[in-house]
Design a protein around this motif. Structure first.
Motif, PDB file in Angstrom:
ATOM      1  N   PRO A 294      -4.753  -9.559  12.927  1.00  0.00           N
ATOM      2  CA  PRO A 294      -4.784 -10.786  12.105  1.00  0.00           C
ATOM      3  C   PRO A 294      -3.388 -11.326  11.823  1.00  0.00           C
TER       4      PRO A 294
ATOM      5  N   LEU B 185      -9.141  -6.352   5.296  1.00  0.00           N
ATOM      6  CA  LEU B 185      -9.519  -6.301   6.709  1.00  0.00           C
ATOM      7  C   LEU B 185     -11.016  -6.051   6.888  1.00  0.00           C
ATOM      8  N   SER B 186     -11.586  -5.171   6.079  1.00  0.00           N
ATOM      9  CA  SER B 186     -12.989  -4.822   6.332  1.00  0.00           C
ATOM     10  C   SER B 186     -13.938  -5.957   5.983  1.00  0.00           C
ATOM     11  N   SER B 187     -13.628  -6.745   4.972  1.00  0.00           N
ATOM     12  CA  SER B 187     -14.541  -7.838   4.599  1.00  0.00           C
ATOM     13  C   SER B 187     -14.095  -9.190   5.158  1.00  0.00           C
ATOM     14  N   GLY B 188     -12.833  -9.289   5.603  1.00  0.00           N
ATOM     15  CA  GLY B 188     -12.294 -10.578   6.060  1.00  0.00           C
ATOM     16  C   GLY B 188     -11.908 -11.484   4.899  1.00  0.00           C
ATOM     17  N   LYS B 189     -11.883 -10.932   3.679  1.00  0.00           N
ATOM     18  CA  LYS B 189     -11.630 -11.776   2.504  1.00  0.00           C
ATOM     19  C   LYS B 189     -10.138 -12.133   2.389  1.00  0.00           C
ATOM     20  N   VAL B 190      -9.883 -13.433   2.292  1.00  0.00           N
ATOM     21  CA  VAL B 190      -8.525 -13.957   2.110  1.00  0.00           C
ATOM     22  C   VAL B 190      -8.348 -14.311   0.646  1.00  0.00           C
TER      23      VAL B 190
ATOM     24  N   PHE C 226      -5.141  -9.900   2.152  1.00  0.00           N
ATOM     25  CA  PHE C 226      -6.207  -9.919   3.153  1.00  0.00           C
ATOM     26  C   PHE C 226      -6.890  -8.564   3.190  1.00  0.00           C
TER      27      PHE C 226
ATOM     28  N   ARG D 255     -17.605 -21.462   9.561  1.00  0.00           N
ATOM     29  CA  ARG D 255     -16.820 -20.245   9.313  1.00  0.00           C
ATOM     30  C   ARG D 255     -15.562 -20.209  10.175  1.00  0.00           C
ATOM     31  N   LYS D 256     -14.571 -19.488   9.688  1.00  0.00           N
ATOM     32  CA  LYS D 256     -13.331 -19.283  10.442  1.00  0.00           C
ATOM     33  C   LYS D 256     -13.348 -17.879  11.045  1.00  0.00           C
ATOM     34  N   TYR D 257     -12.767 -17.737  12.233  1.00  0.00           N
ATOM     35  CA  TYR D 257     -12.774 -16.440  12.903  1.00  0.00           C
ATOM     36  C   TYR D 257     -11.394 -16.114  13.477  1.00  0.00           C
ATOM     37  N   LEU D 258     -11.124 -14.817  13.577  1.00  0.00           N
ATOM     38  CA  LEU D 258      -9.966 -14.321  14.317  1.00  0.00           C
ATOM     39  C   LEU D 258     -10.473 -13.500  15.494  1.00  0.00           C
TER      40      LEU D 258
END
Ligand SMILES: [Fe+2]
Length: 287
Positions: free
Chosen positions: A254, A39-44, A37, A273-276
């Motif tokens: 996260p 963190l800065s881009s949210g890329k999984v 993961f 989109r998915k969000y945290l």
């Protein structure tokens, strides 16, 4: 042939993941898989977990269990990705219910707090069958309340309790953490025979290679036990003092949000989109 253990180190979070296999029955268990993961881009992404999946497929193994030693606060579990690709059941200690209760409240998430996101909750002393063998669950709270160690054939998968003997022990300042309980858990772990191996959840090597599979005999010389002179109150004082200096883990928000839900990603919102969530702590003096 006895069980085999394969260790996989995740550089970004310093996490050890494991595959246990019974070569005779061609079955496997995965312990503490990690999701990648950014963190800065949210890329999984799943480079680390895919290594485990590839190993299991290449060796024609059937995955039986995905064991979580606890709800991690420093990395996101890849349990659901693994389950999606290989099947198997996701297992954690029953203390997860308490962790869910606390953090669903903290994050204001509407979710069941009965552990039902997991396939099986382990209780103290419960045995989990694995081919001709079985895992035995030993609660080892202190770092978190749901921490569970799993013993099989002279091997203990100890989560965040001990780290490498040179590095010390896990922090106890998260909600539900308790340095007194951690000391008791450490004592339990070193009460196993000297040649039993302790498989770490993390290693943070400083100028050496990452290590795991530490014999109990070596762990008795863990730096924090030595500094504490094997005295409980002294250990608690050292641990508490050290915890006060530690930064909040980079991935805590996260990680906890997802790991209490067995690492199921949130549903997509109306825009797809998915969000945290990210809690904000506003300093009242600087409004
Ligand atoms: Fe942890």
């Amino acid at each position: 042939m006895s069980i085999k253990i394969k260790s996989f180190y995740h550089d970004d979070t310093g996490t050890w993941s494991y595959i246990l296999l019974d070569p005779d029955q061609k079955i496997a268990t995965i312990i503490d898989p990690v999701m990648d993961f950014d963190l800065s881009s949210g890329k999984v992404s799943y480079q680390s977990a895919n290594q485990l999946i590839d190993y299991i497929k290449q060796n024609s193994l059937t995955l039986q269990w995905v064991l979580e030693t606890h709800a991690h606060a420093d990395h996101i579990s890849a349990a659901q990705h693994i389950k999606h690709h290989l099947g198997g059941q996701v297992v954690i200690g029953e203390g997860i219910k308490e962790v869910q209760s606390h953090f669903s409240d903290f994050f204001n998430i509407d979710m069941p707090i009965d552990g039902s996101q997991f396939d099986r909750l382990m209780t103290k002393g419960e045995k989990l069958p694995f081919g001709s063998y079985h895992f035995t669950a030993y609660p080892t709270p202190g770092h978190t309340n749901d921490s569970m160690s799993y013993e099989i054939e002279g091997n203990l998968f100890i989560g965040d309790t001990f780290f490498h003997p040179d590095t010390g022990t896990a922090r106890c300042d998260f909600p539900g953490g308790d340095a007194y309980k951690l000391y008791d858990s450490l004592q339990l772990l070193i009460s196993f025979p000297d040649d039993y191996k302790l498989w770490l959840c993390h290693d943070y090597p400083d100028g050496r290679n990452a290590e795991t599979g530490i014999p109990v005999a070596d762990m008795k010389h863990n730096v924090h036990l030595q500094q504490a002179n094997n005295n409980k109150q002294q250990f608690v004082d050292i641990r508490t003092k050290r915890d006060a200096t530690l930064a909040v883990p980079r991935l805590i928000y996260p990680s906890v949000q997802l790991n209490i839900r067995a690492a199921q990603l949130p549903c997509s919102e109306s825009n797809g989109r998915k969000y945290l969530k990210l809690p904000l702590f506003v300093d009242k003096d600087n409004r």
